[in-house]
Write an enzyme that holds these catalytic residues in place. Structure first.
Site, mmCIF file in Angstrom:
data_model
loop_
_atom_site.group_PDB
_atom_site.id
_atom_site.type_symbol
_atom_site.label_atom_id
_atom_site.label_comp_id
_atom_site.label_asym_id
_atom_site.label_seq_id
_atom_site.Cartn_x
_atom_site.Cartn_y
_atom_site.Cartn_z
ATOM 1 N N TYR A 33 0.822 -1.204 0.000
ATOM 2 C CA TYR A 33 0.000 0.000 0.000
ATOM 3 C C TYR A 33 0.857 1.255 0.000
ATOM 4 O O TYR A 33 2.069 1.197 0.211
ATOM 5 C CB TYR A 33 -0.968 -0.003 1.194
ATOM 6 C CG TYR A 33 -0.339 0.311 2.540
ATOM 7 C CD1 TYR A 33 0.498 -0.609 3.187
ATOM 8 C CD2 TYR A 33 -0.555 1.530 3.171
ATOM 9 C CE1 TYR A 33 1.072 -0.320 4.410
ATOM 10 C CE2 TYR A 33 0.013 1.826 4.404
ATOM 11 C CZ TYR A 33 0.820 0.898 5.016
ATOM 12 O OH TYR A 33 1.397 1.190 6.232
ATOM 13 N N LYS A 150 6.476 -2.155 1.856
ATOM 14 C CA LYS A 150 5.303 -1.557 2.525
ATOM 15 C C LYS A 150 4.083 -2.466 2.372
ATOM 16 O O LYS A 150 3.196 -2.218 1.557
ATOM 17 C CB LYS A 150 5.046 -0.150 1.960
ATOM 18 C CG LYS A 150 4.173 0.712 2.882
ATOM 19 C CD LYS A 150 4.220 2.157 2.459
ATOM 20 C CE LYS A 150 3.156 3.004 3.128
ATOM 21 N NZ LYS A 150 3.291 3.120 4.578
ATOM 22 N N GLU A 182 12.007 2.029 14.402
ATOM 23 C CA GLU A 182 11.180 3.145 13.917
ATOM 24 C C GLU A 182 9.907 3.210 14.742
ATOM 25 O O GLU A 182 9.689 2.386 15.630
ATOM 26 C CB GLU A 182 10.856 2.963 12.431
ATOM 27 C CG GLU A 182 10.149 1.666 12.123
ATOM 28 C CD GLU A 182 10.012 1.366 10.633
ATOM 29 O OE1 GLU A 182 10.003 2.304 9.820
ATOM 30 O OE2 GLU A 182 9.899 0.175 10.300
ATOM 31 N N LEU A 206 11.067 0.898 7.230
ATOM 32 C CA LEU A 206 10.482 1.370 5.981
ATOM 33 C C LEU A 206 11.279 2.584 5.491
ATOM 34 O O LEU A 206 11.649 3.450 6.290
ATOM 35 C CB LEU A 206 9.016 1.772 6.189
ATOM 36 C CG LEU A 206 8.322 2.135 4.883
ATOM 37 C CD1 LEU A 206 8.055 0.885 4.043
ATOM 38 C CD2 LEU A 206 7.029 2.880 5.116
HETATM 39 N N1 PLP Z 1 7.733 3.555 9.055
HETATM 40 C C1 PLP Z 1 6.596 2.830 9.063
HETATM 41 C C2 PLP Z 1 6.575 1.517 9.781
HETATM 42 C C3 PLP Z 1 5.441 3.307 8.429
HETATM 43 O O1 PLP Z 1 4.309 2.592 8.439
HETATM 44 C C4 PLP Z 1 5.495 4.580 7.793
HETATM 45 C C5 PLP Z 1 4.319 5.113 7.110
HETATM 46 O O2 PLP Z 1 3.276 4.534 7.084
HETATM 47 C C6 PLP Z 1 6.695 5.297 7.821
HETATM 48 C C7 PLP Z 1 7.806 4.747 8.448
HETATM 49 C C8 PLP Z 1 6.814 6.640 7.167
HETATM 50 O O3 PLP Z 1 6.863 6.508 5.770
HETATM 51 P P1 PLP Z 1 6.356 7.685 4.813
HETATM 52 O O4 PLP Z 1 7.135 8.893 5.176
HETATM 53 O O5 PLP Z 1 6.660 7.193 3.458
HETATM 54 O O6 PLP Z 1 4.883 7.834 5.082
#
Ligand code: PLP
Length: 286
Positions: A33, A150, A182, A206
């Site tokens: 997603y 993701k 994270e 991520l």
């Molecule tokens: N880390 C995780 C586990 C996430 O689910 C997300 C976003 O959903 C992020 C980091 C941040 O990613 P982004 O800046 O692409 O939204």
């Protein structure tokens, strides 16, 4: 108000949109997603999300449901049909279904499922949480080993948010082998003596689209960034901390495991980065 959503080539009222019960997204979380923010009716960093989507699909050997241009058109049309000024577009691609449940992937000619819907969030850029900052707790990171993809396997992050809520906090930072990976749905940072510290990219986290943009903007603003492993204890001693994600931008963190950071208010670097990020992203929005 009934939203118009997108399912496999059709724009439908949300009450009429359906996906098969045999869809592998439903049965096995065999799905990826993206969440793209909308500000001023425009998409923030659409390109970044499209590139990461392609990477997630490639890593799982999943077919692309359509071209990048078609994806952009669907995003824009949903934003327009639903009158979104501030909010998000959620997109999900699954491996689809060949009409039964099986661990083995369906045949190559099985069409992926593509679903998109909007979420209206007036006041997203001016959120009260960003004025106050959020409080986080630390929890063990027991997710699988490919967090760089993701996927929709979000049960543990969801449990983590509930653990935070039960503890009277807003969110959780996860730790593995003694180091912070994270946040449950965001990337984590602390600031000490003017230096921004965050974990380097690997399969353990991520690769945040917001992280990439914020680190670039921090460098352009002559801020010092160090990408390295860090512990919760180090973060608790920090001058300030923050998280980044597509839907919260740069969100100050003012408390970690009950320890107040600085004077308990959002720190100057987090506040400045939020301003820069919103300003620059709006300029580049499509
Ligand atoms: N880390 C995780 C586990 C996430 O689910 C997300 C976003 O959903 C992020 C980091 C941040 O990613 P982004 O800046 O692409 O939204």
């Amino acid at each position: 108000m009934t939203r118009t959503v997108y399912v496999n080539g059709e724009y439908l009222p949300e009450t009429e949109a359906t996906v098969s019960i045999f869809d592998r997204g439903f049965l096995m979380a065999d799905a990826v997603y993206e969440v793209t923010s909308v500000l001023g009716g425009k998409l923030i960093d659409f390109d970044g999300h499209a590139v990461r989507l392609k990477r997630s699909l490639d890593e799982l050997d999943m077919a692309e449901p359509c071209t990048k241009d078609e994806l952009l058109e669907i995003h824009r049309k949903l934003v327009e049909l639903n009158g979104i000024e501030e909010g998000m577009v959620y997109l999900q691609v699954t491996r689809g279904s060949d009409g039964d449940r099986d661990f083995v992937f369906p045949s190559d000619d099985t069409k992926p499922t593509l679903v998109l819907f909007t979420q209206n969030k007036p006041g997203l850029a001016n959120s009260p949480a960003a004025q106050k900052g959020i409080r986080v707790i630390s929890i063990d990171d027991i997710r699988w080993g490919r967090r760089d993809i993701k996927t929709t396997q979000l049960l543990y992050p969801s449990l983590g948010k509930m653990m935070a809520k039960k503890a009277g906090a807003d969110d959780a930072w996860m730790t593995e082998d003694g180091y912070v990976t994270e946040g449950t749905s965001n990337n984590a940072y602390f600031v000490k003596n003017g230096k921004i510290v965050t974990r380097p990219l690997s399969n353990d986290i991520l690769h945040g689209i917001t992280r990439k943009a914020v680190l670039r903007m921090a460098a352009e603003a002559q801020m010092v960034v160090e990408e390295r492993l860090f512990t919760i204890d180090e973060a608790k001693e920090a001058d300030e901390a923050f998280v980044t994600s597509a839907s919260t931008f740069v969100m100050p963190v003012v408390e970690i495991d009950g320890a107040q950071l600085g004077d308990g208010a959002p720190g100057p670097i987090a506040k400045r980065l939020r301003e820069i990020y919103l300003e620059e992203s709006l300029k580049a929005a499509v």
